[in-house]
Write an enzyme that holds these catalytic residues in place. Sequence first.
Site, PDB file in Angstrom:
ATOM      1  N   ASP A  52       0.844  -1.194   0.000  1.00 35.46           N
ATOM      2  CA  ASP A  52       0.000   0.000   0.000  1.00 35.46           C
ATOM      3  C   ASP A  52       0.883   1.249   0.000  1.00 35.46           C
ATOM      4  OD1 ASP A  52      -2.229  -1.591   0.173  1.00 35.46           O
ATOM      5  OD2 ASP A  52      -2.540  -1.262   2.318  1.00 35.46           O
ATOM      6  N   ILE A  53       0.354   2.339  -0.522  1.00 32.36           N
ATOM      7  CA  ILE A  53       1.117   3.585  -0.593  1.00 32.36           C
ATOM      8  C   ILE A  53       1.662   3.983   0.775  1.00 32.36           C
ATOM      9  CG2 ILE A  53       0.945   6.073  -1.011  1.00 32.36           C
ATOM     10  CD1 ILE A  53      -0.928   5.466  -3.317  1.00 32.36           C
TER      11      ILE A  53
END
Length: 309
Positions: free
Chosen positions: A136-137
Amino acid sequence: MHTLTVDASKAGQRVDLFVGEALGLSRAKLKRLFEEGAIKVGGRPAKKGLLVAAGQTITVKWEEETREAVPDADFPLVVLHEDAAVVAVDKPAGRPSHPLRPGETGTVANALVSRYPECAQASEDSREGGLCHRLDIETSGVLLAARTREAWHTLRAAFGGRSVDKRYLALVTGPLSDEGEIDLPLRHHPRHPDRVEPAVDGTEGAREAHSLFRVLARSGEYSLVEVRILTGVLHQVRAHMAGVGAPLVGDTLYGGREEPGLSRFFLHARSLGFTHPVTGKELSVESPLPPELMSVLQKHGLSLPAALN
């Protein structure tokens, strides 16, 4: 024309989500392709609610723009391990793993192809820059990429076959036993596509998700937890910990408590253990806990066990 093959880790996913993730298509573009009959499973036009099965072949009639990851020498790439076949890097929070739009920069893949040009040809999807998985970012930690197509296929099979040891550090709040196992299928939320939710096995879009956790340290309501994921479903650690009543600190999407001064949720991909695709030796790559997360631990009277320092 694009031909996609469903691997075991994607079995049970909706065909529209599978194609969208594989090709980086917007919902609007997917909608048009389904309406035009351009997405076919087994040679027949597919409906977007269809669940894909392992080994199925999906064809997509779509002429895409060039989507190769553009080399970006300005990205500060921190290398944890490199050899002729693989490279493991330390992904910072706030950076995407790879670009979704043509010409997009500022991702790990952009930095990889700048420093290791051969990575651009290693993965089947050139935008991935050889990456064998994603984070995930806002998740920091170890990301693994291949430098050859052969190594990429071998490592992708290892991830799909659950033979890669993936361990995360998370700070959570709420009552939690010292250790446990979470076997809870997940699916994309039907009204909120940016998140997942628990699902009954066999329901539309349900994907098997299996996690193991153990508490490393406690202080009041806070617990520092190591989570080992045996599968690789979107937001798995976040959704699983929230599902047992212990959401991640800072993860407001899943009911986590806000942490003043922390602009992300507390989740770090601490280590990745895998069999080297060429030598066959067992390797373990570790990433140190970022300073902003270490500060949060200290603020709440917690510290990493000596073995993790």
